[in-house]
Each structure stands twice: as structure tokens, then as C-alpha cells.
Enzyme design. Sequence first.
Site, short mmCIF file in Angstrom:
data_model
loop_
_atom_site.label_atom_id
_atom_site.label_comp_id
_atom_site.label_asym_id
_atom_site.label_seq_id
_atom_site.Cartn_x
_atom_site.Cartn_y
_atom_site.Cartn_z
N GLU A 28 46.66 -14.44 69.59
CA GLU A 28 47.97 -14.64 70.21
C GLU A 28 48.58 -15.97 69.81
OE1 GLU A 28 49.58 -15.45 74.72
OE2 GLU A 28 48.23 -13.73 74.43
N GLN A 35 72.43 -40.62 52.72
CA GLN A 35 71.00 -40.85 52.92
C GLN A 35 70.56 -40.52 54.34
OE1 GLN A 35 69.17 -44.91 52.94
NE2 GLN A 35 68.18 -44.19 51.04
#
Length: 384
Positions: free
Chosen positions: A247, A284
Site C-alpha cells: 500500500e 535564475q
Amino acid sequence: MMQTTNFFGLSEEQMMIRENVLELLERVMPREKIKELDKAGEFPFEAYQALADAGWMGLAYPEEFGGAGGSNKDLAVLIEAMAYHYGGIATAYNTTIVYAGMHICRHASKEVREELMPKIIDGSAKLALGLTEPGAGSDAASIQTKAVRDGDEFVINGQKLYTTCAHVADYLIVVTKTKPGSGHKGMTIFLVDAKQPGVTIRPLDMLGRHTTHANEVFLDNVRTPASWMIGEENEGWKNLMDCLNVERMCIAAVGAGNTFKILDYTLDYAKQREQFGRSIGKFQVIQHKFADMRMKAETNRLFLYRVADLLDNGQNAVMETSMAKVVATENNFEVANMGLQIFGGAGYTTAYDIEMMLRDARIGPIGAGTSEIQRNIIAKLMEL
């Protein structure tokens, strides 16, 4: 297809799994359909059945039950690909096939398996797992739903909460107390017909995951055959633990696939959106966000395939699956949040998918064992 992913380490068959499932979902569940279903809060019935018709529901089940006998890594690849297309369809798959279906596959009687496994695999039977209750979330051993034997049947009374996909389920896997006051040792799991009298299911209005939303489930003198007991009486906790590794791996797979989707989706936008005379991806400050997003996405995949390999090697990788669940779900949400910031005001509108991706990702660190509970498990296994 994933633009940014390095596929090294996958077999030719696993590459075919990825390519085939993405092609199928792109055909039956295009982006506009996803937005439509999300807005309406509707389960993706068409896509779910298309996956079943293509044989994907049986991938991880043994051949003796009509499955394909695939490995844990095959399953991870499949779910990652589904979640790359849309996290909701991967959740729909996991709910029946993994969270509930693994209990049938691993612990049900031969008769129940023979009756139900073919229906699960062909898509005609959907399941949901009822564990959490109003007073028992992280403390699952404190559940109050009771099952009392009455001849060849058990009578179940109680309430479940946040039961994913119960509103479309044909059967419920219900965790009960058959020996109240005994903590973990008194829990028993039953298969229950979700359509019978006494079962009331009420959808909850949730922040995200609108297509596979959670529900309240009320069980009022609900009768189920004793032969529908999943595993042994009073041994339900052991069976729950047995299914947890797979799971958690599958939850990590959802996080991994969806994180790459968010990365690719945001990258496309950043290359097209212009400000101050150039695309925002040339700044940037935005480039560094993408560098961080890419590292988080890659980390998810590294954890996912690592735990898949461990499980395929027979390792009891409890710590590793807990770590994978935490890392993948937290990174999924963090990358969605960064993606929305890159979109700016446009991302806060419903014109783009990023707001839906953010809403859908937020449940990851909460559901199926919170990040805090996973950290408790990791610390305990470190003998702290």
C-alpha cells in the site's frame, strides 16, 4: 509522455507498461475530461473500465486467480504512469486493487477469492477499505465498530470515516472489533455487500481528489456471512500490517508520477510565459525552483523503485516503505506549491490545472498513515 524522466533501469516490458497505459488514458481521459470530472465530483468510470478491459486490474495478482503475476516493480511502474496522467485515476485503481483487493487476494477464503477476484479483475466489482472512524484515525487500534456472531453470520454496527470511493463500491472491506477491549488483538476484517440494507454512505465535500472523494459509512445491524471473514477472527491487525508495505509503495508511486507531471506541466508554462521581454524560465530565481523540483521528483522515483526492488527480493522493507511514502507525498505537495508560485496569479485561477494538482496533492501526507505516524515507525525501527 514524461519529458524530464530518465528511464534507465526499466525492462522492455516495463517500458511497454508505461507507454501503453499512458496512450490508453490520453485517449479515454483527455485533460478537458479530467477538469470536467473534477468540477462535477464524478468517479472516472470510463477510464477505470478501460483499464480493466485492457487487463491492467490483474497485473499484480497471481496467475492462479486470473492475474498476470506481475512484480512489485511492474505495479510501481503502472501506478506511476497512471498518476503522471492524473492522480485521481491512480487513486481509483489503488482503492480497489491494492487497499481493498489485496486483502481478498492474500487472506480471503478460497470460495470468496474464486467468486470475487474475476469481478475485481474485469472491473465489475469495485471495493473500498473501511478502517478510519471519527474517534480512531492515527490510532487505528481504537476502532469501535463491532461485529457480533449470530449463527452463520456476523452483525456489524458502527461508523467509518474518510472511506475513499465507498460511494461507488460494490463491496466494503470493513475492519471491526470482535473482541472489544483487547486493542490490536481483537480486530477482525469482513467483506460486506455495500448495497445491502443497513449500509448508508454519505459523500464528504473534500478539498481535493474530487473524483475519488471520501465518504462517511454507517453500518446499522448489517449482516455478513461468517464465511466472508477475511483471515482469522481477532487477527485482523496482522493482516492489515501484511498489506501495508505494498500500500505504501503504491502511494509513493502516485506521488512520484504526479510530481513529474507537475514538473513537466509547469516547465511548459515557464517556457511560454514572457515577462520583461523574455520567458520566465530564463530568470535564475525560476530556474532554481525548477532545479529543486527536479531533484524532488527524482528522489521520489529513486525511493519508489528501491522499495519495489526490496519487496520483490522478499525483504520486510517496513522502514523503507514508510520513508518512501513520506518523501514522495511531501515532495508531491511541495512541488505542486512551487509550481503554482511559478504560475503566479494565473495558477490561482481554474483556467490551469495547477490549482487542481495542488489540491489533490495535499492529502498525500495525511491519508493512509500521516507523515508523523510514518516518522514514528521509522524512529521505532531505529530502536529509539
